[in-house]
Design a protein around this motif. Structure first.
Motif, mmCIF file in Angstrom:
data_model
loop_
_atom_site.group_PDB
_atom_site.id
_atom_site.type_symbol
_atom_site.label_atom_id
_atom_site.label_comp_id
_atom_site.label_asym_id
_atom_site.label_seq_id
_atom_site.Cartn_x
_atom_site.Cartn_y
_atom_site.Cartn_z
ATOM 1 N N ASN A 229 -3.412 -69.544 44.989
ATOM 2 C CA ASN A 229 -2.597 -68.533 45.648
ATOM 3 C C ASN A 229 -2.128 -67.535 44.588
ATOM 4 O OD1 ASN A 229 -0.673 -66.983 46.941
ATOM 5 N ND2 ASN A 229 0.357 -68.693 47.933
ATOM 6 N N HIS A 232 1.492 -66.520 43.039
ATOM 7 C CA HIS A 232 2.197 -67.207 41.950
ATOM 8 C C HIS A 232 2.122 -66.413 40.646
ATOM 9 C CE1 HIS A 232 3.146 -70.930 44.079
ATOM 10 N NE2 HIS A 232 1.943 -70.892 44.599
ATOM 11 N N ILE A 308 -5.902 -82.289 44.830
ATOM 12 C CA ILE A 308 -4.941 -81.467 45.558
ATOM 13 C C ILE A 308 -5.660 -80.211 46.050
ATOM 14 C CG2 ILE A 308 -2.815 -80.127 45.379
ATOM 15 C CD1 ILE A 308 -1.761 -82.153 43.416
ATOM 16 N N GLU A 310 -6.450 -76.497 47.694
ATOM 17 C CA GLU A 310 -5.986 -75.135 47.469
ATOM 18 C C GLU A 310 -5.168 -75.032 46.181
ATOM 19 O OE1 GLU A 310 -3.990 -73.758 50.974
ATOM 20 O OE2 GLU A 310 -5.853 -73.588 52.117
ATOM 21 N N ALA A 311 -5.770 -75.523 45.115
ATOM 22 C CA ALA A 311 -5.132 -75.485 43.800
ATOM 23 C C ALA A 311 -6.213 -75.339 42.744
ATOM 24 C CB ALA A 311 -4.313 -76.739 43.554
ATOM 25 N N PRO A 315 -2.154 -77.544 39.560
ATOM 26 C CA PRO A 315 -1.733 -78.064 40.873
ATOM 27 C C PRO A 315 -0.270 -78.479 40.880
ATOM 28 C CG PRO A 315 -3.087 -79.676 39.716
ATOM 29 C CD PRO A 315 -3.188 -78.400 38.947
ATOM 30 N N GLU A 318 1.550 -75.244 41.545
ATOM 31 C CA GLU A 318 1.226 -74.620 42.826
ATOM 32 C C GLU A 318 1.668 -75.466 44.014
ATOM 33 O OE1 GLU A 318 -2.234 -71.691 44.384
ATOM 34 O OE2 GLU A 318 -2.723 -73.111 42.795
ATOM 35 N N HIS A 319 1.592 -76.778 43.876
ATOM 36 C CA HIS A 319 2.015 -77.692 44.946
ATOM 37 C C HIS A 319 2.906 -78.785 44.341
ATOM 38 C CE1 HIS A 319 -0.788 -75.829 47.760
ATOM 39 N NE2 HIS A 319 -1.713 -75.906 46.804
ATOM 40 N N ARG A 322 3.871 -82.136 46.438
ATOM 41 C CA ARG A 322 2.744 -83.070 46.555
ATOM 42 C C ARG A 322 2.464 -83.745 45.219
ATOM 43 N NH1 ARG A 322 0.031 -87.046 48.482
ATOM 44 N NH2 ARG A 322 -2.239 -86.896 48.332
#
Length: 335
Positions: A229, A232, A308, A310-311, A315, A318-319, A322
């Protein structure tokens, strides 16, 4: 000296010597360009503020063999050491979205390697043995007990090296997108070595470094490699990395990464490692891609992999929710 200078001026003023005129003009142009580059490099250095600690907790400095290492500690529980990657501008700030959450269950230490972040940046040898030694001494001297390590990117190789040499200091290992070193004969490695030679040149090397560490270059690299994404990659992210890359002496460690001096093939040590290990990969990482994960799992069959979605290479940034859940569950499991 003056007679020689007069003779030279007379010589280059003759119409019969246009080559000398060109040579003199070229020398003046090179001198002016070098002067402008020097001025620009100096201005960048003067305008760069010191890095700031954004993790909270207690900020301290550890007196290492070659210089002080900066670190932050917080929490109460089993010790956990966070090791940042070696991408441009990396530091303990990489863990800003994980540090507080993990500190709820662990005593968390986030370390800046020598040459990075707020740590000292001497002109030293930045190779895998030196980085592994920093990990070992820090655990032994400051943590004082076996701990778990979460290592991002290339620092994973250093953690494996430390674990192979001192398995009594590390009881768990979590590697995020661990990287494989390029073969010495690969074109990419040769290009890195050629770049290293240019970086050693006065003025030219500094100018080249500043170009590669410009805001635009950092922005483009982060968008391509760090985040799925792209939102960021904002001004705060690029600004902090730009400050980190322009600290006095920051080019020493960066040069070691570009030249391959800091690279380490940890596969053999990984295969023989008895420490429990978890791999966490961003599904969309380009270098190294998740497709290389089976190579790691084949050599250590008791290792575990979490992917993970969409990273990319970060990660955990970004997440974070999780990621923190995966790490907490892994480190809290019973043998």
């Amino acid at each position: 000296i003056e007679p020689y200078q007069d003779d030279y001026d007379v010589l280059v003023s003759k119409d019969c010597c246009p080559g000398m005129k060109l040579l003199k003009g070229l020398a003046i142009l090179i001198g002016a360009t070098a002067g402008a580059a020097f001025a620009a490099n100096t201005l960048i250095a003067l305008r760069t503020p010191p890095p700031d600690d954004r993790l909270g907790g207690l900020f301290e400095r550890y007196p290492g063999r070659l210089g002080d290492l900066a670190y932050t500690v917080s929490g109460d529980g089993p010790p956990l050491l966070l090791l940042h990657s070696l991408y441009p501008g990396a530091s303990m700030a990489e863990w800003e979205k994980n540090f507080a959450a993990l500190a709820e269950q662990f005593t968390v230490y986030a370390l800046d390697f020598l040459g990075w972040g707020a740590s000292d940046k001497p002109e030293a040898l930045y190779n895998a043995d030196e980085y592994a030694e920093q990990i070992e001494f820090f655990i032994e001297d400051m943590i004082g007990a076996p701990c778990a390590i979460v290592a991002s990117g290339q620092s994973g190789a250093f953690a494996i090296r430390a674990g192979a040499r001192r398995s009594d200091l590390i009881n768990n290992l979590v590697l995020i997108c661990p990287s494989l070193p390029d073969h010495p004969e690969m074109p990419q490695q040769k290009a890195q070595q050629a770049l290293d030679k240019l970086l050693q040149l006065p003025i030219i090397g500094t100018s080249l470094y500043n170009f590669r560490m410009s805001r635009q270059a950092l922005d483009e690299w982060a968008r391509r490699h760090l985040f799925f994404n792209k939102n960021h990659v904002d001004e705060a992210f690029i600004g902090s990395r730009h400050i980190a890359t322009h600290q006095p002496g920051a080019h020493h460690a960066a040069r070691a990464v570009w030249s391959g001096e800091a690279a380490h093939d940890a596969f053999l040590e990984w295969e023989e490692l008895t420490i429990p290990a978890l791999l966490i990969w961003g599904r969309n990482a380009l270098q190294p891609p998740v497709d290389t994960a089976p190579e790691w799992l084949a050599l250590k069959t008791n290792a575990h992999l979490e992917v993970i979605e969409e990273a990319m290479l970060l990660p955990h940034a970004e997440h974070p929710a999780r990621f923190n859940q995966i790490v907490t569950h892994w480190l809290s499991r019973r043998p």
